[in-house]
Design a protein around this motif. Structure first.
Motif, PDB file in Angstrom:
ATOM      1  N   MET A   1      -6.270 -17.288 -54.184  1.00  0.00           N
ATOM      2  CA  MET A   1      -6.505 -16.166 -53.885  1.00  0.00           C
ATOM      3  C   MET A   1      -5.348 -15.288 -54.458  1.00  0.00           C
ATOM      4  SD  MET A   1      -6.974 -13.848 -50.272  1.00  0.00           S
ATOM      5  CE  MET A   1      -8.405 -14.756 -49.863  1.00  0.00           C
ATOM      6  N   PRO A   2      -5.619 -14.196 -55.391  1.00  0.00           N
ATOM      7  CA  PRO A   2      -4.626 -13.190 -55.623  1.00  0.00           C
ATOM      8  C   PRO A   2      -3.687 -12.679 -54.577  1.00  0.00           C
ATOM      9  CG  PRO A   2      -6.594 -12.922 -56.795  1.00  0.00           C
ATOM     10  CD  PRO A   2      -6.895 -13.842 -55.616  1.00  0.00           C
ATOM     11  N   LEU A   3      -2.373 -12.406 -55.062  1.00  0.00           N
ATOM     12  CA  LEU A   3      -1.422 -11.937 -54.084  1.00  0.00           C
ATOM     13  C   LEU A   3      -1.901 -10.662 -53.672  1.00  0.00           C
ATOM     14  CD1 LEU A   3       1.366 -12.318 -52.878  1.00  0.00           C
ATOM     15  CD2 LEU A   3       2.300 -11.024 -54.841  1.00  0.00           C
ATOM     16  N   ILE A   4      -2.291  -9.522 -54.266  1.00  0.00           N
ATOM     17  CA  ILE A   4      -2.951  -8.491 -53.515  1.00  0.00           C
ATOM     18  C   ILE A   4      -3.850  -8.530 -52.726  1.00  0.00           C
ATOM     19  CG2 ILE A   4      -3.869  -6.206 -53.969  1.00  0.00           C
ATOM     20  CD1 ILE A   4      -0.871  -6.365 -54.873  1.00  0.00           C
TER      21      ILE A   4
ATOM     22  N   THR B   1       2.904  -2.623 -67.264  1.00  0.00           N
ATOM     23  CA  THR B   1       1.918  -2.686 -66.160  1.00  0.00           C
ATOM     24  C   THR B   1       1.947  -4.270 -66.032  1.00  0.00           C
ATOM     25  OG1 THR B   1       0.269  -2.927 -67.684  1.00  0.00           O
ATOM     26  CG2 THR B   1       0.487  -0.775 -67.019  1.00  0.00           C
ATOM     27  N   PRO B   2       1.585  -4.595 -64.980  1.00  0.00           N
ATOM     28  CA  PRO B   2       1.697  -3.841 -63.613  1.00  0.00           C
ATOM     29  C   PRO B   2       2.678  -3.714 -63.146  1.00  0.00           C
ATOM     30  CG  PRO B   2       1.304  -6.191 -63.082  1.00  0.00           C
ATOM     31  CD  PRO B   2       1.529  -6.352 -64.700  1.00  0.00           C
ATOM     32  N   THR B   3       2.940  -2.330 -62.331  1.00  0.00           N
ATOM     33  CA  THR B   3       4.129  -1.763 -61.719  1.00  0.00           C
ATOM     34  C   THR B   3       3.516  -1.711 -60.148  1.00  0.00           C
ATOM     35  OG1 THR B   3       5.111  -1.188 -63.872  1.00  0.00           O
ATOM     36  CG2 THR B   3       5.864  -0.199 -61.584  1.00  0.00           C
ATOM     37  N   LEU B   4       4.201  -2.211 -59.595  1.00  0.00           N
ATOM     38  CA  LEU B   4       3.925  -2.052 -57.994  1.00  0.00           C
ATOM     39  C   LEU B   4       4.775  -1.234 -57.114  1.00  0.00           C
ATOM     40  CD1 LEU B   4       3.018  -5.722 -57.118  1.00  0.00           C
ATOM     41  CD2 LEU B   4       1.347  -4.060 -57.629  1.00  0.00           C
ATOM     42  N   PHE B   5       4.265  -0.259 -56.563  1.00  0.00           N
ATOM     43  CA  PHE B   5       5.032   0.536 -55.406  1.00  0.00           C
ATOM     44  C   PHE B   5       4.723   0.266 -53.912  1.00  0.00           C
ATOM     45  CE2 PHE B   5       5.579   2.626 -59.142  1.00  0.00           C
ATOM     46  CZ  PHE B   5       6.863   3.168 -59.342  1.00  0.00           C
ATOM     47  N   ILE B   6       5.515   0.504 -53.011  1.00  0.00           N
ATOM     48  CA  ILE B   6       5.102   0.418 -51.579  1.00  0.00           C
ATOM     49  C   ILE B   6       5.779   1.635 -50.891  1.00  0.00           C
ATOM     50  CG2 ILE B   6       5.141  -0.713 -49.562  1.00  0.00           C
ATOM     51  CD1 ILE B   6       5.023  -3.521 -50.989  1.00  0.00           C
TER      52      ILE B   6
ATOM     53  N   ASP C   1      10.616  -7.570 -56.511  1.00  0.00           N
ATOM     54  CA  ASP C   1      10.344  -9.255 -56.025  1.00  0.00           C
ATOM     55  C   ASP C   1       8.869  -9.176 -55.984  1.00  0.00           C
ATOM     56  OD1 ASP C   1      10.461 -11.788 -55.466  1.00  0.00           O
ATOM     57  OD2 ASP C   1      12.182 -11.247 -54.107  1.00  0.00           O
ATOM     58  N   ARG C   2       8.086  -9.931 -56.766  1.00  0.00           N
ATOM     59  CA  ARG C   2       6.714 -10.107 -56.482  1.00  0.00           C
ATOM     60  C   ARG C   2       6.294 -11.049 -55.800  1.00  0.00           C
ATOM     61  NH1 ARG C   2       4.298  -7.577 -62.185  1.00  0.00           N
ATOM     62  NH2 ARG C   2       5.464  -5.750 -62.103  1.00  0.00           N
TER      63      ARG C   2
ATOM     64  N   GLN D   1       5.608  -8.474 -48.114  1.00  0.00           N
ATOM     65  CA  GLN D   1       5.270  -8.563 -46.748  1.00  0.00           C
ATOM     66  C   GLN D   1       6.404  -7.789 -45.979  1.00  0.00           C
ATOM     67  OE1 GLN D   1       2.207  -9.073 -45.042  1.00  0.00           O
ATOM     68  NE2 GLN D   1       3.071  -7.537 -43.810  1.00  0.00           N
ATOM     69  N   GLN D   2       7.553  -8.323 -46.499  1.00  0.00           N
ATOM     70  CA  GLN D   2       8.774  -7.690 -45.719  1.00  0.00           C
ATOM     71  C   GLN D   2       8.677  -6.073 -45.965  1.00  0.00           C
ATOM     72  OE1 GLN D   2      12.399  -9.570 -46.728  1.00  0.00           O
ATOM     73  NE2 GLN D   2      13.583  -7.491 -45.880  1.00  0.00           N
ATOM     74  N   MET D   3       8.392  -5.762 -47.130  1.00  0.00           N
ATOM     75  CA  MET D   3       8.436  -4.174 -47.434  1.00  0.00           C
ATOM     76  C   MET D   3       7.398  -3.646 -46.427  1.00  0.00           C
ATOM     77  SD  MET D   3       9.080  -4.059 -51.796  1.00  0.00           S
ATOM     78  CE  MET D   3       9.281  -2.225 -51.789  1.00  0.00           C
ATOM     79  N   ILE D   4       6.246  -4.271 -46.614  1.00  0.00           N
ATOM     80  CA  ILE D   4       5.113  -3.516 -45.872  1.00  0.00           C
ATOM     81  C   ILE D   4       5.559  -3.366 -44.513  1.00  0.00           C
ATOM     82  CG2 ILE D   4       2.787  -3.980 -44.949  1.00  0.00           C
ATOM     83  CD1 ILE D   4       2.361  -5.307 -47.896  1.00  0.00           C
ATOM     84  N   ASN D   5       6.157  -4.379 -43.796  1.00  0.00           N
ATOM     85  CA  ASN D   5       6.571  -4.329 -42.559  1.00  0.00           C
ATOM     86  C   ASN D   5       7.358  -3.209 -42.279  1.00  0.00           C
ATOM     87  OD1 ASN D   5       5.000  -6.571 -42.073  1.00  0.00           O
ATOM     88  ND2 ASN D   5       6.539  -8.004 -42.026  1.00  0.00           N
ATOM     89  N   GLU D   6       8.438  -3.109 -43.279  1.00  0.00           N
ATOM     90  CA  GLU D   6       9.577  -2.034 -43.250  1.00  0.00           C
ATOM     91  C   GLU D   6       8.975  -0.741 -43.211  1.00  0.00           C
ATOM     92  OE1 GLU D   6      12.167  -2.949 -46.560  1.00  0.00           O
ATOM     93  OE2 GLU D   6      12.969  -4.736 -45.403  1.00  0.00           O
ATOM     94  N   GLU D   7       7.949  -0.537 -44.006  1.00  0.00           N
ATOM     95  CA  GLU D   7       7.362   0.772 -44.267  1.00  0.00           C
ATOM     96  C   GLU D   7       6.404   0.994 -43.109  1.00  0.00           C
ATOM     97  OE1 GLU D   7       8.224   3.204 -46.460  1.00  0.00           O
ATOM     98  OE2 GLU D   7       9.774   1.709 -47.130  1.00  0.00           O
ATOM     99  N   ALA D   8       5.835   0.317 -42.576  1.00  0.00           N
ATOM    100  CA  ALA D   8       4.898   0.261 -41.504  1.00  0.00           C
ATOM    101  C   ALA D   8       5.571   0.693 -40.080  1.00  0.00           C
ATOM    102  CB  ALA D   8       4.220  -1.036 -41.138  1.00  0.00           C
ATOM    103  N   ALA D   9       6.980   0.106 -40.014  1.00  0.00           N
ATOM    104  CA  ALA D   9       7.718   0.329 -38.873  1.00  0.00           C
ATOM    105  C   ALA D   9       8.342   1.677 -38.652  1.00  0.00           C
ATOM    106  CB  ALA D   9       8.811  -0.642 -38.926  1.00  0.00           C
ATOM    107  N   LYS D  10       8.472   2.288 -40.188  1.00  0.00           N
ATOM    108  CA  LYS D  10       9.028   3.677 -40.311  1.00  0.00           C
ATOM    109  C   LYS D  10       7.868   4.663 -39.670  1.00  0.00           C
ATOM    110  CE  LYS D  10      11.792   3.086 -44.378  1.00  0.00           C
ATOM    111  NZ  LYS D  10      11.757   3.493 -45.942  1.00  0.00           N
ATOM    112  N   SER D  11       6.645   4.210 -39.897  1.00  0.00           N
ATOM    113  CA  SER D  11       5.562   5.193 -39.382  1.00  0.00           C
ATOM    114  C   SER D  11       5.289   5.325 -37.947  1.00  0.00           C
ATOM    115  CB  SER D  11       4.306   5.007 -40.210  1.00  0.00           C
ATOM    116  OG  SER D  11       3.735   3.594 -40.087  1.00  0.00           O
TER     117      SER D  11
END
Length: 138
Positions: A1-4, A108-113, A120-121, A127-137
């Protein structure tokens, strides 16, 4: 399964994917027609199907193959042909390209969270970046 897809499966409530087109016409002459085709498919709710078809053909993209892909995913061909040359679709592509330039994207591709450029793809780093951003909200 692709990463995204893995990330979407793991984070269905916190992750939203926003795709911006950046056709690199200096690298591939069919990049812009392909981007316009994907945006025209979006108008019929089939962006990702067309996106996947375009990426599957990569270096062999032709107008004929774009039409074949559009037919294969079940697009209304009359609407597709009108939309991919419409000012609305061309404007949407121009906006995507302006957004990429403003974000200093040149490949391309360039990703932003949440506006943070991904360097680091791998799954754990994303997942760590997603967790960090979710915690901020919270």
């Amino acid at each position: 399964m692709p990463l995204i897809e893995q990330l979407l499966d793991k984070n269905p409530e916190t992750l939203k994917i926003v795709f911006k087109n950046l056709p690199l016409t200096n690298i591939h002459a069919m990049a812009e027609p392909a981007a316009l085709a994907a945006l025209a498919a979006y108008n019929q709710g089939k962006f990702w199907q067309m996106h996947d078809a375009i990426f599957a053909m990569q270096a062999q993209i032709t107008m004929e193959k774009l039409n074949e892909a559009a037919e294969a995913i079940g697009l209304d061909m009359q609407k597709f042909n009108i939309d991919r040359t419409s000012e609305e679709v061309k404007s949407r592509l121009a906006k995507d390209m302006a957004d990429a330039k403003a974000a200093q994207v040149n490949g391309t591709p360039t990703l932003f969270i949440n506006g943070r450029r991904v360097t680091d793809r791998n799954f754990a780093a994303l997942q760590q970046m997603i967790n960090e951003e979710a915690a901020k909200s919270k």
